[in-house]
Design a protein around this motif. Structure first.
Motif, PDB file in Angstrom:
ATOM      1  N   GLY A   3     -17.592 -13.933  -0.425  1.00  0.00           N
ATOM      2  CA  GLY A   3     -18.941 -14.237  -0.746  1.00  0.00           C
ATOM      3  C   GLY A   3     -19.473 -15.432   0.134  1.00  0.00           C
ATOM      4  N   ARG A   4     -18.818 -16.474   0.543  1.00  0.00           N
ATOM      5  CA  ARG A   4     -19.203 -17.484   1.345  1.00  0.00           C
ATOM      6  C   ARG A   4     -19.355 -17.090   2.759  1.00  0.00           C
ATOM      7  NH1 ARG A   4     -15.534 -23.097   2.099  1.00  0.00           N
ATOM      8  NH2 ARG A   4     -14.547 -21.946   3.723  1.00  0.00           N
ATOM      9  N   ALA A   5     -18.432 -16.074   3.323  1.00  0.00           N
ATOM     10  CA  ALA A   5     -18.722 -15.690   4.297  1.00  0.00           C
ATOM     11  C   ALA A   5     -19.818 -14.918   4.787  1.00  0.00           C
ATOM     12  CB  ALA A   5     -17.533 -14.986   4.954  1.00  0.00           C
ATOM     13  N   GLY A   6     -20.312 -14.106   3.586  1.00  0.00           N
ATOM     14  CA  GLY A   6     -21.504 -13.249   3.580  1.00  0.00           C
ATOM     15  C   GLY A   6     -22.364 -14.350   3.705  1.00  0.00           C
ATOM     16  N   ARG A   7     -22.585 -15.298   2.822  1.00  0.00           N
ATOM     17  CA  ARG A   7     -23.845 -16.190   3.029  1.00  0.00           C
ATOM     18  C   ARG A   7     -23.958 -16.987   4.304  1.00  0.00           C
ATOM     19  NH1 ARG A   7     -21.678 -17.033  -2.047  1.00  0.00           N
ATOM     20  NH2 ARG A   7     -20.682 -18.939  -1.380  1.00  0.00           N
ATOM     21  N   GLU A   8     -22.608 -17.192   5.096  1.00  0.00           N
ATOM     22  CA  GLU A   8     -22.718 -17.902   6.214  1.00  0.00           C
ATOM     23  C   GLU A   8     -23.440 -16.895   7.302  1.00  0.00           C
ATOM     24  OE1 GLU A   8     -19.030 -20.964   5.526  1.00  0.00           O
ATOM     25  OE2 GLU A   8     -18.783 -19.020   6.251  1.00  0.00           O
ATOM     26  N   CYS A   9     -22.870 -15.635   7.348  1.00  0.00           N
ATOM     27  CA  CYS A   9     -23.407 -14.683   8.141  1.00  0.00           C
ATOM     28  C   CYS A   9     -24.861 -14.350   7.844  1.00  0.00           C
ATOM     29  CB  CYS A   9     -22.632 -13.333   7.870  1.00  0.00           C
ATOM     30  SG  CYS A   9     -22.838 -12.027   8.886  1.00  0.00           S
ATOM     31  N   ASP A  10     -25.313 -14.483   6.897  1.00  0.00           N
ATOM     32  CA  ASP A  10     -27.012 -14.268   6.618  1.00  0.00           C
ATOM     33  C   ASP A  10     -27.472 -15.380   7.191  1.00  0.00           C
ATOM     34  OD1 ASP A  10     -26.545 -11.941   5.022  1.00  0.00           O
ATOM     35  OD2 ASP A  10     -26.690 -13.009   3.003  1.00  0.00           O
ATOM     36  N   ALA A  11     -26.965 -16.488   7.215  1.00  0.00           N
ATOM     37  CA  ALA A  11     -27.624 -17.603   7.703  1.00  0.00           C
ATOM     38  C   ALA A  11     -27.431 -17.641   9.651  1.00  0.00           C
ATOM     39  CB  ALA A  11     -26.865 -19.030   7.328  1.00  0.00           C
TER      40      ALA A  11
END
Length: 247
Positions: free
Chosen positions: A15-23
């Motif tokens: 989930g953290r990776a997804g948020r970092e990717c979104d950013a």
């Protein structure tokens, strides 16, 4: 570490990776996803569906980094797991086909991407019904590939089929709705309907600025596309770029 703790930790890192990717922080997203995959690999007994999901998302991160060979390897590993866990035609294959098709789109290999994108639409529509948001995202992906093959009227038709579903299911202020609007504007532009395309592209850009901020890579692409449209009104040059939704 207990099995359930490893699963929770792997999911949290994913989930953290997804948020970092979104950013737009793709290097950090890659590291977080690799950490998640490493932890998932130590789950005993294994949870192959968790590893499949994480690999699928790692492939997407590699695509955004422009590392297409690495992305293909991640998707192929996910595909191998899906084949070991599910019967042919299971909807879990749809996300992998969607992303493999998107990878071929990013490489400009539209003929290779089209059958993968069509398989994703067919699988997900059969499993979820024609009005599901994931079906709409598959339609947007297929539209981008079809446009790349020069079939712009067909691409427009697919986008106009997908957009009402996205607006109903996700809302008009969602990044996937904005991306689909940007793709529709690009599709209209290449058909010579630039005046029609400009307000659609302006709406897409305004939404992405609100959601992602002015410095995000996807906002930059939306801004570049709008600039192309304004240039085209004056000189009739260039083409906009279409995007494949993430899944």
């Amino acid at each position: 570490m207990r099995r359930w703790l490893r699963i929770v930790r792997a999911r949290w890192l994913g989930g953290r990776a997804g948020r970092e990717c979104d950013a737009g922080c793709y290097e950090r997203a890659e590291q977080s996803m690799r950490d998640a995959i490493a932890i998932a690999g130590r789950v005993d007994p294994p949870d192959p569906r968790l590893t499949l999901s994480l690999l699928n998302r790692l492939g997407m991160i590699h695509k955004f980094q422009g590392r297409f060979a690495d992305g293909r390897r991640a998707y192929r590993r996910a595909l191998a797991i899906a084949r070991s866990e599910f019967a042919a035609g299971h909807p879990s294959f749809a996300a992998i086909y969607h992303n493999l098709g998107g990878l071929e789109h990013a490489r400009g290999r539209f003929a290779r991407g089209e059958p993968l994108a069509r398989a994703a639409v067919a699988l997900r529509q059969r499993a979820l019904g024609p009005e599901h948001v994931d079906v709409a995202l598959d339609l947007v992906a297929l539209a981008a590939i079809v446009d790349g093959r020069g079939r712009h009227a067909e691409s427009e038709q697919l986008l106009r089929r997908a957009l009402p579903i996205l607006e109903r299911q996700l809302g008009s202020e969602h990044r996937e709705t904005a991306a689909a609007l940007g793709n529709l504007a690009a599709c209209l532009h290449v058909q010579g309907r630039t005046i029609e395309a400009v307000p659609i592209a302006e709406r897409a850009l305004a939404t992405e600025v609100r959601l992602l901020g002015p410095a995000h890579p996807e906002t930059a692409l939306a801004l570049a596309n709008l600039a192309v449209l304004h240039q085209a009104q004056v000189r009739g040059e260039d083409r906009c770029s279409l995007r494949i939704p993430r899944t």
